[in-house]
Write a protein that holds these residues in place. Sequence first.
Motif, PDB file in Angstrom:
ATOM      1  N   LEU A 230       0.833  -1.205   0.000  1.00  0.00           N
ATOM      2  CA  LEU A 230       0.000   0.000   0.000  1.00  0.00           C
ATOM      3  C   LEU A 230       0.865   1.252   0.000  1.00  0.00           C
ATOM      4  N   LEU A 231       1.949   1.250   0.772  1.00  0.00           N
ATOM      5  CA  LEU A 231       2.840   2.407   0.793  1.00  0.00           C
ATOM      6  C   LEU A 231       3.458   2.644  -0.581  1.00  0.00           C
ATOM      7  N   ALA A 232       3.845   1.566  -1.254  1.00  0.00           N
ATOM      8  CA  ALA A 232       4.460   1.699  -2.575  1.00  0.00           C
ATOM      9  C   ALA A 232       3.473   2.275  -3.580  1.00  0.00           C
ATOM     10  N   ILE A 233       2.244   1.742  -3.594  1.00  0.00           N
ATOM     11  CA  ILE A 233       1.257   2.217  -4.568  1.00  0.00           C
ATOM     12  C   ILE A 233       0.793   3.622  -4.222  1.00  0.00           C
ATOM     13  N   PHE A 234       0.775   3.946  -2.928  1.00  0.00           N
ATOM     14  CA  PHE A 234       0.394   5.290  -2.505  1.00  0.00           C
ATOM     15  C   PHE A 234       1.395   6.323  -3.013  1.00  0.00           C
ATOM     16  N   VAL A 235       2.673   6.084  -2.763  1.00  0.00           N
ATOM     17  CA  VAL A 235       3.700   7.036  -3.192  1.00  0.00           C
ATOM     18  C   VAL A 235       3.737   7.132  -4.714  1.00  0.00           C
TER      19      VAL A 235
ATOM     20  N   SER B 279      -6.552  -0.378  -9.830  1.00  0.00           N
ATOM     21  CA  SER B 279      -6.853  -1.779  -9.595  1.00  0.00           C
ATOM     22  C   SER B 279      -5.857  -2.409  -8.618  1.00  0.00           C
ATOM     23  N   MET B 280      -4.586  -2.050  -8.736  1.00  0.00           N
ATOM     24  CA  MET B 280      -3.562  -2.574  -7.820  1.00  0.00           C
ATOM     25  C   MET B 280      -3.839  -2.144  -6.387  1.00  0.00           C
ATOM     26  N   THR B 281      -4.375  -0.944  -6.212  1.00  0.00           N
ATOM     27  CA  THR B 281      -4.743  -0.490  -4.871  1.00  0.00           C
ATOM     28  C   THR B 281      -5.863  -1.344  -4.308  1.00  0.00           C
TER      29      THR B 281
ATOM     30  N   ASP C  96      -6.474  -4.396  -4.986  1.00  0.00           N
ATOM     31  CA  ASP C  96      -5.940  -5.729  -4.668  1.00  0.00           C
ATOM     32  C   ASP C  96      -5.285  -5.781  -3.294  1.00  0.00           C
ATOM     33  N   VAL C  97      -4.790  -4.649  -2.821  1.00  0.00           N
ATOM     34  CA  VAL C  97      -4.137  -4.617  -1.507  1.00  0.00           C
ATOM     35  C   VAL C  97      -5.125  -4.978  -0.403  1.00  0.00           C
ATOM     36  N   VAL C  98      -6.436  -4.801  -0.670  1.00  0.00           N
ATOM     37  CA  VAL C  98      -7.451  -5.156   0.319  1.00  0.00           C
ATOM     38  C   VAL C  98      -7.294  -6.608   0.760  1.00  0.00           C
ATOM     39  N   GLU C  99      -7.041  -7.514  -0.194  1.00  0.00           N
ATOM     40  CA  GLU C  99      -6.887  -8.930   0.144  1.00  0.00           C
ATOM     41  C   GLU C  99      -5.679  -9.141   1.064  1.00  0.00           C
ATOM     42  N   LEU C 100      -4.625  -8.413   0.802  1.00  0.00           N
ATOM     43  CA  LEU C 100      -3.433  -8.511   1.643  1.00  0.00           C
ATOM     44  C   LEU C 100      -3.732  -8.006   3.052  1.00  0.00           C
ATOM     45  N   GLY C 101      -4.517  -6.938   3.138  1.00  0.00           N
ATOM     46  CA  GLY C 101      -4.873  -6.387   4.439  1.00  0.00           C
ATOM     47  C   GLY C 101      -5.705  -7.338   5.268  1.00  0.00           C
ATOM     48  N   ILE C 102      -6.671  -8.006   4.631  1.00  0.00           N
ATOM     49  CA  ILE C 102      -7.503  -8.970   5.350  1.00  0.00           C
ATOM     50  C   ILE C 102      -6.646 -10.112   5.873  1.00  0.00           C
ATOM     51  N   SER C 103      -5.712 -10.554   5.045  1.00  0.00           N
ATOM     52  CA  SER C 103      -4.863 -11.681   5.419  1.00  0.00           C
ATOM     53  C   SER C 103      -3.948 -11.344   6.593  1.00  0.00           C
TER      54      SER C 103
ATOM     55  N   ILE D 231     -10.581   2.529   3.956  1.00  0.00           N
ATOM     56  CA  ILE D 231      -9.302   3.149   4.298  1.00  0.00           C
ATOM     57  C   ILE D 231      -8.270   2.882   3.210  1.00  0.00           C
ATOM     58  N   ILE D 232      -8.194   1.631   2.743  1.00  0.00           N
ATOM     59  CA  ILE D 232      -7.180   1.287   1.749  1.00  0.00           C
ATOM     60  C   ILE D 232      -7.432   1.998   0.430  1.00  0.00           C
ATOM     61  N   THR D 233      -8.672   1.985  -0.052  1.00  0.00           N
ATOM     62  CA  THR D 233      -8.941   2.615  -1.347  1.00  0.00           C
ATOM     63  C   THR D 233      -9.080   4.139  -1.242  1.00  0.00           C
ATOM     64  N   SER D 234      -9.032   4.675  -0.006  1.00  0.00           N
ATOM     65  CA  SER D 234      -8.987   6.137   0.110  1.00  0.00           C
ATOM     66  C   SER D 234      -7.715   6.680  -0.513  1.00  0.00           C
ATOM     67  N   VAL D 235      -6.716   5.790  -0.670  1.00  0.00           N
ATOM     68  CA  VAL D 235      -5.507   6.160  -1.400  1.00  0.00           C
ATOM     69  C   VAL D 235      -5.865   6.665  -2.791  1.00  0.00           C
ATOM     70  N   ILE D 236      -6.853   6.019  -3.423  1.00  0.00           N
ATOM     71  CA  ILE D 236      -7.243   6.389  -4.788  1.00  0.00           C
ATOM     72  C   ILE D 236      -7.763   7.817  -4.821  1.00  0.00           C
ATOM     73  N   THR D 237      -8.707   8.124  -3.930  1.00  0.00           N
ATOM     74  CA  THR D 237      -9.278   9.471  -3.939  1.00  0.00           C
ATOM     75  C   THR D 237      -8.241  10.508  -3.567  1.00  0.00           C
TER      76      THR D 237
END
Length: 472
Positions: A247-252, A369-371, A373-380, A389-395
């Motif tokens: 998430l940090l990588a895709i955010f930056v 779309s990659m952002t 996908d991070v949701v699955e990693l977060g649940i795990s 919270i995770i897709t708020s990166v998109i907005t």
Amino acid sequence: MNTSTESPPVSMQLFYGAGGIANGILSNGLSFFLLIYYNLVIGLPAETVGFALFIALMFDAVSDPVVGYLSDNTRSRAGKRHPFIYAAIIPVALLFWLIWNPPAALTSETQLFWFLLITTILLRTAMTLFDVPHNAMVPELTKDYGGRTMLSGLKVSVTWIAGQVMVIAMYVIWLVPTDTMPYGILNQAGYQEAGLVGAILIALAITVTALGTRKWQNRMLDISHVATYSISGFFRQFLAAFKLPALLAIFVSSAVFAVGAGIGAALWTYLTSFFWELNNDQIALILMANLIGALIAGVTLKPIARSGDKKSSAIYLSILSAIVGVAPYVLRKIGFFPANGTELLIWLLFVHGILQIILIVWTTSLLTSMTADVVELGISQNGFQNEGIITSVITFVLKAGTAGGLAISGMFLAYVGFPEAPDQSNLTPEVTRALGWNYACLSLFIYMASIVALMFYRLDKAQFDQLQAIHD
């Protein structure tokens, strides 16, 4: 979770993608015209406008994850996303109209600065109520790896199409030069009429996507953690999400990429009008090329969505986007590009516009779309189903592209010495050459920084499928 593993149906794609109309009109309105409107029409210095919008962006940095957290933890008869979307309709439309209509009683620079700042903060906060929950729907509506790219990509494509249509309309309807106003971009009444039309279309688009996606709201009811509204709960889920390296990588990467796109949008009018010296008809033609590019990108999205490795595809497309974006300015600098006023120049810029928008839409679709996908990693890793919270990166990154781009563009114009009231006496060849060349250098630096950050993203299709198998 009960999200379907099948590809999203066409009706879902269309109703979800309709939300991009609101994004396109608002984003392009602010990106293309807000700086020029408050600088050249209202009379605020460019750096003052940029500073106001930069401060507004800082408020966005807080509001986006907060709204995401609230929607993640909301339970109501209307679901957990739709109540926020409904609440955004009237405020977003009203504030979009208001930002183009500063009260006549505000005459000093200080008063106008505070009006612009407060109105922008409120407008962006209201848009957050729509956009964060809307983006959070993607990982909930489908678990399909390529299907998420189709959903998010269609919204990106519609965003670009709607935005380009609005910009074209600005030049051919509201900002047409007259005998008494040779620069149509200085027509205040035109901006205000366009603001009213844009506000109505934004309200309609949000309403359509909200009502249209209600059919699938049962997919958005699962909450794999105890729903709570508390400051400690927010920080616990927020920190858990941002501890994910992917998430940090895709955010930056996405934020830097979006700022580059925002700078291009903010300076586009300056570059077309003063560097390339295009008239309104020629500008409309280049805008039509951008529209064609967005349409082509939308209808050719399926092969991009089905690519086996989103990260590699995004990197290659980002590199191509950077090269294509700066090519005309570099070629002009070394003397291998047609002179202003020639027909060949117009058609080369036309082709350039098509290619550039195709690459930007494809790249943005993959990053979005990659952002998701991070949701699955977060649940795990965390046990939190916190799509909001995770897709708020998109907005955040989309608004960063607008506000950050505007802020940097204001400082950039001051750096190259661009006059606040350009005319034949102060718009020298040295200034216009500095405008184009420095823009190319700045853009190339920003896009390369985005690519470097993207290399740290670690979530491929094999890992995604493995996570899906565990959750199922």
